[in-house]
Design a protein around this motif. Structure first.
Motif, PDB file in Angstrom:
ATOM      1  N   LYS A  52      37.019  25.383  34.293  1.00 11.82           N
ATOM      2  CA  LYS A  52      38.442  25.058  34.217  1.00 11.82           C
ATOM      3  C   LYS A  52      39.098  25.736  33.018  1.00 11.82           C
ATOM      4  O   LYS A  52      40.251  26.190  33.094  1.00 11.82           O
ATOM      5  N   THR A  53      38.360  25.823  31.910  1.00 16.45           N
ATOM      6  CA  THR A  53      38.901  26.518  30.736  1.00 16.45           C
ATOM      7  C   THR A  53      39.108  27.990  31.018  1.00 16.45           C
ATOM      8  O   THR A  53      40.123  28.589  30.630  1.00 16.45           O
ATOM      9  N   ALA A  54      38.134  28.616  31.713  1.00 12.65           N
ATOM     10  CA  ALA A  54      38.267  30.041  32.051  1.00 12.65           C
ATOM     11  C   ALA A  54      39.454  30.281  32.985  1.00 12.65           C
ATOM     12  O   ALA A  54      40.163  31.291  32.864  1.00 12.65           O
ATOM     13  N   LEU A  55      39.718  29.355  33.911  1.00 13.54           N
ATOM     14  CA  LEU A  55      40.857  29.508  34.813  1.00 13.54           C
ATOM     15  C   LEU A  55      42.186  29.353  34.061  1.00 13.54           C
ATOM     16  O   LEU A  55      43.136  30.104  34.304  1.00 13.54           O
ATOM     17  N   ASN A  56      42.243  28.393  33.156  1.00 12.75           N
ATOM     18  CA  ASN A  56      43.494  28.172  32.416  1.00 12.75           C
ATOM     19  C   ASN A  56      43.799  29.309  31.456  1.00 12.75           C
ATOM     20  O   ASN A  56      44.972  29.561  31.141  1.00 12.75           O
ATOM     21  N   ASN A  57      42.750  29.986  30.968  1.00 14.68           N
ATOM     22  CA  ASN A  57      42.956  31.104  30.045  1.00 14.68           C
ATOM     23  C   ASN A  57      43.179  32.431  30.755  1.00 14.68           C
ATOM     24  O   ASN A  57      43.316  33.466  30.100  1.00 14.68           O
ATOM     25  N   LEU A  58      43.214  32.402  32.075  1.00 13.29           N
ATOM     26  CA  LEU A  58      43.387  33.635  32.845  1.00 13.29           C
ATOM     27  C   LEU A  58      44.867  34.036  32.847  1.00 13.29           C
ATOM     28  O   LEU A  58      45.712  33.331  33.404  1.00 13.29           O
ATOM     29  N   ASP A  59      45.183  35.137  32.201  1.00 14.05           N
ATOM     30  CA  ASP A  59      46.574  35.583  32.120  1.00 14.05           C
ATOM     31  C   ASP A  59      46.744  37.062  32.464  1.00 14.05           C
ATOM     32  O   ASP A  59      47.799  37.647  32.217  1.00 14.05           O
ATOM     33  N   THR A  60      45.711  37.692  33.008  1.00 13.24           N
ATOM     34  CA  THR A  60      45.757  39.121  33.329  1.00 13.24           C
ATOM     35  C   THR A  60      45.638  39.314  34.829  1.00 13.24           C
ATOM     36  O   THR A  60      44.783  38.699  35.477  1.00 13.24           O
ATOM     37  N   PHE A  61      46.500  40.163  35.379  1.00 13.60           N
ATOM     38  CA  PHE A  61      46.444  40.496  36.794  1.00 13.60           C
ATOM     39  C   PHE A  61      46.098  41.974  36.938  1.00 13.60           C
ATOM     40  O   PHE A  61      46.462  42.804  36.097  1.00 13.60           O
ATOM     41  N   TYR A  62      45.417  42.277  38.028  1.00 10.89           N
ATOM     42  CA  TYR A  62      44.947  43.645  38.232  1.00 10.89           C
ATOM     43  C   TYR A  62      45.653  44.261  39.443  1.00 10.89           C
ATOM     44  O   TYR A  62      46.743  43.835  39.816  1.00 10.89           O
ATOM     45  N   ASP A  63      45.010  45.211  40.079  1.00 12.11           N
ATOM     46  CA  ASP A  63      45.674  45.977  41.137  1.00 12.11           C
ATOM     47  C   ASP A  63      45.543  45.291  42.498  1.00 12.11           C
ATOM     48  O   ASP A  63      45.659  44.076  42.594  1.00 12.11           O
ATOM     49  N   LYS A  64      45.203  46.022  43.529  1.00 17.31           N
ATOM     50  CA  LYS A  64      45.226  45.548  44.903  1.00 17.31           C
ATOM     51  C   LYS A  64      43.957  44.776  45.265  1.00 17.31           C
ATOM     52  O   LYS A  64      42.938  44.839  44.591  1.00 17.31           O
ATOM     53  N   THR A  65      44.041  44.061  46.370  1.00 17.74           N
ATOM     54  CA  THR A  65      42.949  43.202  46.843  1.00 17.74           C
ATOM     55  C   THR A  65      41.965  43.995  47.702  1.00 17.74           C
ATOM     56  O   THR A  65      42.382  44.736  48.602  1.00 17.74           O
ATOM     57  N   ASN A  66      40.666  43.801  47.406  1.00 21.44           N
ATOM     58  CA  ASN A  66      39.608  44.407  48.217  1.00 21.44           C
ATOM     59  C   ASN A  66      38.533  43.345  48.438  1.00 21.44           C
ATOM     60  O   ASN A  66      37.655  43.130  47.596  1.00 21.44           O
ATOM     61  N   ILE A  67      38.629  42.641  49.552  1.00 16.16           N
ATOM     62  CA  ILE A  67      37.731  41.509  49.815  1.00 16.16           C
ATOM     63  C   ILE A  67      36.309  41.976  50.069  1.00 16.16           C
ATOM     64  O   ILE A  67      35.341  41.330  49.647  1.00 16.16           O
ATOM     65  N   MET A  68      36.127  43.094  50.763  1.00 15.84           N
ATOM     66  CA  MET A  68      34.779  43.570  51.075  1.00 15.84           C
ATOM     67  C   MET A  68      33.979  43.860  49.811  1.00 15.84           C
ATOM     68  O   MET A  68      32.807  43.493  49.700  1.00 15.84           O
ATOM     69  N   ASN A  69      34.600  44.503  48.860  1.00 17.50           N
ATOM     70  CA  ASN A  69      33.913  44.803  47.613  1.00 17.50           C
ATOM     71  C   ASN A  69      33.554  43.510  46.880  1.00 17.50           C
ATOM     72  O   ASN A  69      32.491  43.401  46.256  1.00 17.50           O
ATOM     73  N   ALA A  70      34.444  42.515  46.944  1.00 20.74           N
ATOM     74  CA  ALA A  70      34.175  41.232  46.285  1.00 20.74           C
ATOM     75  C   ALA A  70      33.008  40.502  46.942  1.00 20.74           C
ATOM     76  O   ALA A  70      32.163  39.902  46.258  1.00 20.74           O
ATOM     77  N   LEU A  71      32.907  40.538  48.264  1.00 23.80           N
ATOM     78  CA  LEU A  71      31.791  39.872  48.950  1.00 23.80           C
ATOM     79  C   LEU A  71      30.461  40.542  48.621  1.00 23.80           C
ATOM     80  O   LEU A  71      29.425  39.867  48.514  1.00 23.80           O
ATOM     81  N   LYS A  72      30.469  41.854  48.437  1.00 22.05           N
ATOM     82  CA  LYS A  72      29.251  42.540  48.009  1.00 22.05           C
ATOM     83  C   LYS A  72      28.848  42.109  46.604  1.00 22.05           C
ATOM     84  O   LYS A  72      27.660  41.969  46.300  1.00 22.05           O
ATOM     85  N   GLY A  73      29.836  41.879  45.747  1.00 22.29           N
ATOM     86  CA  GLY A  73      29.534  41.364  44.421  1.00 22.29           C
ATOM     87  C   GLY A  73      28.951  39.967  44.462  1.00 22.29           C
ATOM     88  O   GLY A  73      28.047  39.632  43.685  1.00 22.29           O
ATOM     89  N   ASP A  88      45.974  34.708  48.291  1.00 18.75           N
ATOM     90  CA  ASP A  88      47.362  34.399  48.645  1.00 18.75           C
ATOM     91  C   ASP A  88      47.660  34.638  50.118  1.00 18.75           C
ATOM     92  O   ASP A  88      48.814  34.552  50.541  1.00 18.75           O
ATOM     93  N   GLY A  89      46.648  34.933  50.922  1.00 14.30           N
ATOM     94  CA  GLY A  89      46.846  35.156  52.344  1.00 14.30           C
ATOM     95  C   GLY A  89      46.952  36.605  52.733  1.00 14.30           C
ATOM     96  O   GLY A  89      46.967  36.923  53.929  1.00 14.30           O
ATOM     97  N   SER A  90      46.993  37.498  51.751  1.00 14.87           N
ATOM     98  CA  SER A  90      47.044  38.920  52.062  1.00 14.87           C
ATOM     99  C   SER A  90      45.636  39.428  52.330  1.00 14.87           C
ATOM    100  O   SER A  90      44.734  39.203  51.524  1.00 14.87           O
ATOM    101  N   PRO A  91      45.381  40.133  53.430  1.00 11.75           N
ATOM    102  CA  PRO A  91      44.021  40.560  53.751  1.00 11.75           C
ATOM    103  C   PRO A  91      43.515  41.682  52.868  1.00 11.75           C
ATOM    104  O   PRO A  91      42.309  41.920  52.801  1.00 11.75           O
ATOM    105  N   GLY A  92      44.396  42.408  52.186  1.00 14.85           N
ATOM    106  CA  GLY A  92      43.949  43.479  51.312  1.00 14.85           C
ATOM    107  C   GLY A  92      43.727  44.785  52.045  1.00 14.85           C
ATOM    108  O   GLY A  92      43.883  44.891  53.270  1.00 14.85           O
ATOM    109  N   ILE A  93      43.306  45.786  51.278  1.00 13.34           N
ATOM    110  CA  ILE A  93      43.171  47.136  51.845  1.00 13.34           C
ATOM    111  C   ILE A  93      42.001  47.239  52.804  1.00 13.34           C
ATOM    112  O   ILE A  93      41.990  48.095  53.685  1.00 13.34           O
ATOM    113  N   SER A  94      40.990  46.385  52.676  1.00 15.90           N
ATOM    114  CA  SER A  94      39.818  46.496  53.551  1.00 15.90           C
ATOM    115  C   SER A  94      40.133  46.115  54.986  1.00 15.90           C
ATOM    116  O   SER A  94      39.416  46.506  55.909  1.00 15.90           O
ATOM    117  N   ALA A  95      41.210  45.347  55.197  1.00 15.37           N
ATOM    118  CA  ALA A  95      41.560  44.945  56.566  1.00 15.37           C
ATOM    119  C   ALA A  95      42.178  46.093  57.356  1.00 15.37           C
ATOM    120  O   ALA A  95      42.137  46.100  58.591  1.00 15.37           O
TER     121      ALA A  95
END
Length: 515
Positions: free
Chosen positions: A75-96, A118-125
């Motif tokens: 919960k502390t790590a989630l509350n301290n999260l203030d950085t956003f990155y680029d586009k969504t890639n679900i396939m790469n995340a599942l491999k991780g 957020d409901g967006s399928p990302g570039i892998s879709a």
């Protein structure tokens, strides 16, 4: 089973959601963090032993928190999260996720993955070259879409998410129960929290039942909870349903059960007894009743007072689990029990996860009366006195062909330690004459076995040197025994003399002492 929280940190998660009240504006990320906080609060109350890990992903993935039971850290790590990155890639995340789970748990442990996006399928879709991902371990994938049901992107993402769930976790047509979407067209903190709490109550509920042993019983909980089991038999497919009542059928020695094949293992915890149960079993409090078996007013007040004192301190509550665990641990036995229908059995035993901490463990067998082949039909097991005793044949004690304390000279240090042992006894002659010749013959036979004749000459040279270094106060017999040992080593250094045993030299000193 361990859980991986896969949290989307792409740019689309920082979109602002405007509600009816302007002061209640939230981003999708803040809604997800607040809802996950409620989710972990629910786990703390109902499933405290669940291992959880936090992973962040966009086009790449990052391990934020490794598997832990400290939910406050996540919960502390989630509350301290203030950085956003680029586009969504679900396939790469599942491999991780697969790399993380295989590193920590291997391929045999079932894992749950909660994908928060957020409901967006990302570039892998949209890529035709990327095939849907399938895990190498048993997995149950949940996709939580923090977007209203009337969102336009869901028309493309929902079929894609269902395909991911079907291929990665093989839910047998239950994809709707693993795809979570808010039921309100207007997002709010309350509806998103309700979504995650429903997810926790559905998949992280505690198994509560009763353990029965004769006339004794107690309330227990199992972690992880028992789930329905499907087992393929030779001629049919059996599906067993867990029962809320675990009945002990009997006890067996550990060596009789050996290591049977099991489908799952569960920790057994004792739950606090209810006042109604203690009132029914008032004999536990050692209180007597009147001849009409009706409690008088004074007796009822005594029972209430005793129950209040018991509930004030949890450690004083009587527990069948404590009694059973202590008995099984001391006697070295297991308890065979029936945990479901049809013909689903298991065993209770004492298990130690460290040198000082012991737990009561339940191992669930495969369903069927013949789940342990060498025991036969489990339902037909009875008392040992009912079995027909066969004529016992006296077995002749045989000495095994292998040595119990064999000499191993793989490393140089092993050979050096054996030489030092012989020299150490040589310096203590004649008091250690028996030990000296025992180690000398053991060393000599080991060298002859592998054809290491040079080391015998080397040991003879060392003993010869020790003979010249004896102090003037040394016993005269020490020099005689060392000289005798040196000559015996150099005269019998071939394989034909393997069975020869070097005996101590008989001198006037040891002869007189023996008389």
């Amino acid at each position: 089973m361990p859980t991986v929280i896969l949290f989307d940190v792409s740019l689309s998660m920082c979109r602002t959601i405007v509600t009816k009240h302007a002061s209640d504006a939230h981003t999708i990320k803040s809604l997800a963090v607040n809802a996950l906080t409620a989710f972990f609060d629910s786990l703390t109350a109902n499933c405290r032993l669940e291992f959880c890990s936090l992973m962040l992903f966009s086009s790449l993935w990052e391990r934020s928190v490794s598997f832990t039971r400290d939910y406050e850290c996540i919960k502390t790590a989630l509350n301290n999260l203030d950085t956003f990155y680029d586009k969504t890639n679900i396939m790469n995340a599942l491999k991780g996720v697969q790399d993380l789970v295989l590193e920590e748990w291997g391929t045999n442990i079932q894992c749950q993955v909660i994908l928060v996006t957020d409901g967006s399928p990302g570039i892998s879709a949209y890529s035709t070259d990327i095939k849907p991902f399938k895990f190498n371990f048993p997995c149950k994938l949940h996709v939580v879409c923090i977007c209203p049901p009337n969102d336009a992107c869901l028309s493309l993402s929902v079929p894609y998410y269902k395909k991911l769930i079907h291929l990665s976790s093989a839910p047998n047509g239950q994809t709707d129960k693993q795809l979570w979407i808010p039921d309100s067209n207007t997002l709010s903190l309350k509806c998103v929290q309700k979504l995650f709490i429903n997810l926790a109550e559905t998949n992280y509920s505690t198994f509560k039942g009763k353990l029965h042993c004769g006339s004794l019983n107690c309330s227990v909980s199992l972690f992880p909870p028992l789930e329905p089991l499907t087992h393929s038999n030779d001629f049919e497919i059996l599906t067993a349903q867990p029962s809320q009542d675990i009945h002990l059928m009997g006890f067996m020695k550990i060596e009789e059960v050996s290591s049977p094949p099991v489908s799952s293992r569960h920790l057994v915890f004792s739950l606090p007894a209810l006042k109604e149960d203690l009132r029914k079993q008032h004999s536990v409090l050692n209180l007597a009743t009147n001849p009409n078996h009706e409690l008088s007013t004074s007796t009822m007040s005594d029972i209430e007072e005793a129950m209040n004192s018991i509930f004030a301190e949890d450690g004083k509550q009587p527990s069948l689990c404590v009694l059973l665990h202590g008995s099984l641990k001391v006697e070295g036995m297991v308890a065979i029990c029936k945990i479901g229908d049809p013909d689903w059995y298991g065993m209770l035993y004492s298990w130690a996860d460290s040198k000082k901490k012991f737990n009561l463990m339940l191992s669930a067998f495969h369903c069927g009366y013949d789940s342990i082949s060498w025991l036969g039909n489990i339902s037909m097991l009875g008392l040992p006195s009912l079995s027909i005793k066969s004529n016992e044949v006296n077995q002749i004690a045989e000495k095994k062909s292998y040595s119990q304390n064999c000499v191993v000279w793989i490393n140089q240090s092993n050979l050096q330690s054996d030489v030092q042992k012989v020299v150490r006894f040589a310096k203590k002659l004649p008091e250690k004459t028996a030990n000296f010749y025992k180690e000398l013959n053991k060393f000599r036979r080991a060298a002859l076995t592998i054809g290491f004749y040079e080391v015998i000459d080397g040991l003879a040279t060392i003993l010869e040197r020790e003979c010249t270094l004896l102090p003037g106060s040394a016993h005269p017999e020490a020099a005689l025994q060392l000289t005798h040992a040196v000559n015996a080593l150099r005269s019998a250094r071939d394989a034909s003399s393997y069975d020869l045993t070097i005996l101590p030299l008989k001198t006037q000193f040891n002869t007189d002492s023996s008389i």
